[in-house]
Design an enzyme around this catalytic site. Structure first.
Site, short mmCIF file in Angstrom:
data_model
loop_
_atom_site.label_atom_id
_atom_site.label_comp_id
_atom_site.label_asym_id
_atom_site.label_seq_id
_atom_site.Cartn_x
_atom_site.Cartn_y
_atom_site.Cartn_z
N LYS A 78 0.85 -1.19 0.00
CA LYS A 78 0.00 0.00 0.00
C LYS A 78 0.89 1.24 0.00
O LYS A 78 1.97 1.23 0.62
CB LYS A 78 -0.88 -0.04 1.26
N SER A 153 -9.50 1.83 3.33
CA SER A 153 -8.70 2.64 2.46
C SER A 153 -7.70 1.86 1.59
O SER A 153 -7.21 2.40 0.61
CB SER A 153 -7.92 3.65 3.31
N SER A 177 -9.50 -0.86 7.38
CA SER A 177 -9.04 -0.66 6.00
C SER A 177 -8.43 -1.86 5.30
O SER A 177 -8.13 -1.80 4.12
CB SER A 177 -8.01 0.47 5.96
N1 GLN Z 1 -12.75 3.82 6.98
C1 GLN Z 1 -12.00 4.12 8.15
C2 GLN Z 1 -11.57 5.57 8.15
O1 GLN Z 1 -11.80 6.25 7.18
C3 GLN Z 1 -10.86 3.18 8.28
C4 GLN Z 1 -9.59 3.65 7.71
C5 GLN Z 1 -8.43 2.75 7.96
O2 GLN Z 1 -8.55 1.68 8.54
N2 GLN Z 1 -7.28 3.23 7.54
O3 GLN Z 1 -11.02 6.04 9.10
#
Ligand code: GLN
Length: 476
Positions: A78, A153, A177
């Protein structure tokens, strides 16, 4: 013709000389080329990957042995994980063109074990989002339905595995994410205990929540990668000293387990009724395997998304203050401006909308007049969750939940409704608030044709029982 099933199978073929690392890399590069429209990768290291594959093949020819447990394993990262001398930008304009000056510990260990890093994957800016729509590189498409989001994400890392563009990938999981995009893409997504894998070289979002996670299609592959990258690290004091079990050789087990579920999670009005039905019907299968399945009285579900967003935005507002145009990346070059205007201009143009919103929110909840009303309250919720979790795992081995309340939604569907977007995290953030390990398993298909997962969680450092149950459920 090369095909990939599992690392074990691949290694057997390498040993029998029926395939080579070069064949593997060529295969994935060709697939990446024909899947460009998915926008899963932000950069592909074609020449370097090929060169490394050649060197690994030569080493095997010379010694007759694989050079390490991940010899020739083709892995994608990532765009928040540092790989020395390669670009890392957190999918943000503010870091465009930034080159990592050192390896993340996880990357260092992957390379030492013989892995080949094939490229960098798209994601939401600074890992903030649930749909991969917040990236300066544009959206990543779900390979099963290009009108739908891959989740976020770590959307690019998920699609890279989903579409067969690498063998496994790393993502980061601050609030879901890794598990949420795994659910939307029909693959496995695993987040270990907070402190199991070093965060050194992982671009920070919410430091007390962030954890590197692994995407794959086989539990054994995930167990092996975990075994390689987990464990103590002098560069990250939050990594646990807990010994790292030989996860990869221990995943087979049919031990009967005490499994709990949150009734309020399954009865939540936001949960898609098809998912509700699929998961509750699956209890019968679990019981037939010898497990017990019982409700757990939780009582805190309504507090976890607000607590998560108060605490993570507070941490993010502090973590992201380092991007000021002075030290790295993008800077505003308007001549003759005051220093504060320079910061303001740089940060206003460098950060995207969602990131700016979260910095503002985080600064607000930390501000003198509101600190106790928001930040302290959210910390109290976090404490209650810790206490509750201790009690739960006195009585249960595993907790099961849906991973996400819906299947992958369409692009644009939730962009104007942040609350709806944030509620997509309702089942995942609990594991990050408490630091426990969790996994999403691709067990189900919805009437709409999209996959959805079962999420399992275990007590701190009980990754092994999670992996064992997962292997049993996936029949691998
Ligand atoms: N969707 C969550 C957020 O926007 C999780 C993000 C993540 O785990 N990096 O914070």
């Amino acid at each position: 013709m090369f095909s990939f099933h599992s690392i074990q199978q691949y290694h057997k073929e390498l040993i029998n000389s029926t395939t080579t690392c070069v064949a593997a890399v060529d295969f994935f590069l060709a697939r990446i080329e024909t899947s460009k429209h998915l926008n899963a990768y932000t950069e592909v290291y074609a020449a370097a990957a090929k060169e490394r594959a050649l060197a690994l093949d030569a080493a095997f020819t010379n010694t007759g042995q694989l050079s390490g447990p991940l010899h020739g394993v083709v892995i994608a990262l990532k765009d928040v994980i540092c790989y020395k001398d390669h670009t890392v930008t957190a999918a943000s304009k503010i870091l465009k063109g930034f080159t990592a000056t050192y390896n993340a510990t996880a990357v260092e260990r992957l390379l030492k074990a013989g892995a080949i890093i094939i490229g960098n994957c798209n994601c939401d800016e600074f890992a903030m989002g649930s749909s991969n729509e917040n990236s300066c590189y544009g959206k990543t498409l779900n390979a099963l339905d290009n009108d739908r989001v891959p989740g976020g994400s770590s959307g690019g890392s998920a699609v890279a595995v989903q579409a067969g563009l690498c063998m496994a990938s790393l993502g980061s999981d601050t609030g879901g994410s890794v598990r949420q995009p795994a659910d939307f893409c029909g693959i496995i997504g695993f987040k270990p205990t907070y402190g199991r894998i070093s965060r050194y070289g992982l671009i920070a979002y919410g430091s007390s929540f962030d954890q590197i996670g692994i995407f794959g299609t086989q539990i054994k592959d995930i167990a092996l990668i975990l075994e390689v990258i987990a464990g103590q690290d002098d560069y990250d004091a939050t990594v646990a000293t807990e010994p790292v079990p030989a996860y990869s050789t221990l995943t087979a087990s049919n031990k009967p387990l005490k499994i709990g579920f949150f009734e309020e999670a399954l009865n939540h009005p936001g949960l898609d009724p098809v998912i509700h039905k699929g998961i509750t019907a699956y209890f019968t299968d679990l019981k037939a395997m010898g497990h017990t399945v019982e409700p757990v009285n939780f009582g805190l579900l309504d507090y976890i998304v607000p607590a998560y967003y108060v605490l993570t935005t507070a941490e993010a507002s502090s973590n992201l203050s380092r991007y000021d145009g002075v030290k790295y990346g993008y800077r505003d070059n308007t001549p003759g401006v005051e220093l504060t205007d320079f910061y303001k201009n740089t940060r206003s143009a460098g950060f995207g909308r969602e990131v700016k919103k979260r910095i503002l929110l985080g600064t607000f909840v930390l501000s003198a007049g509101y600190f106790d009303a928001y930040f302290t309250q959210a910390q109290k919720v976090r404490n209650l969750l810790f206490e509750k979790t201790k009690l739960i795992f006195k009585d249960f081995d595993i907790l099961i939940l849906p991973t996400v309340p819906s299947t992958a939604f369409k692009f644009g569907e939730k962009t104007d409704d942040p609350i709806a977007m944030y509620l997509a995290d309702i089942y995942t953030v609990y594991a990050n608030l408490t630091g426990i390990p969790a996994i999403s398993l691709p067990l189900f298909r919805h009437d709409n044709g999209m996959p959805y997962g079962l999420q399992a969680m275990a007590n701190h450092f009980s990754e092994l029982s999670l992996l064992q149950l997962s292997q049993q459920l996936l029949k691998q």
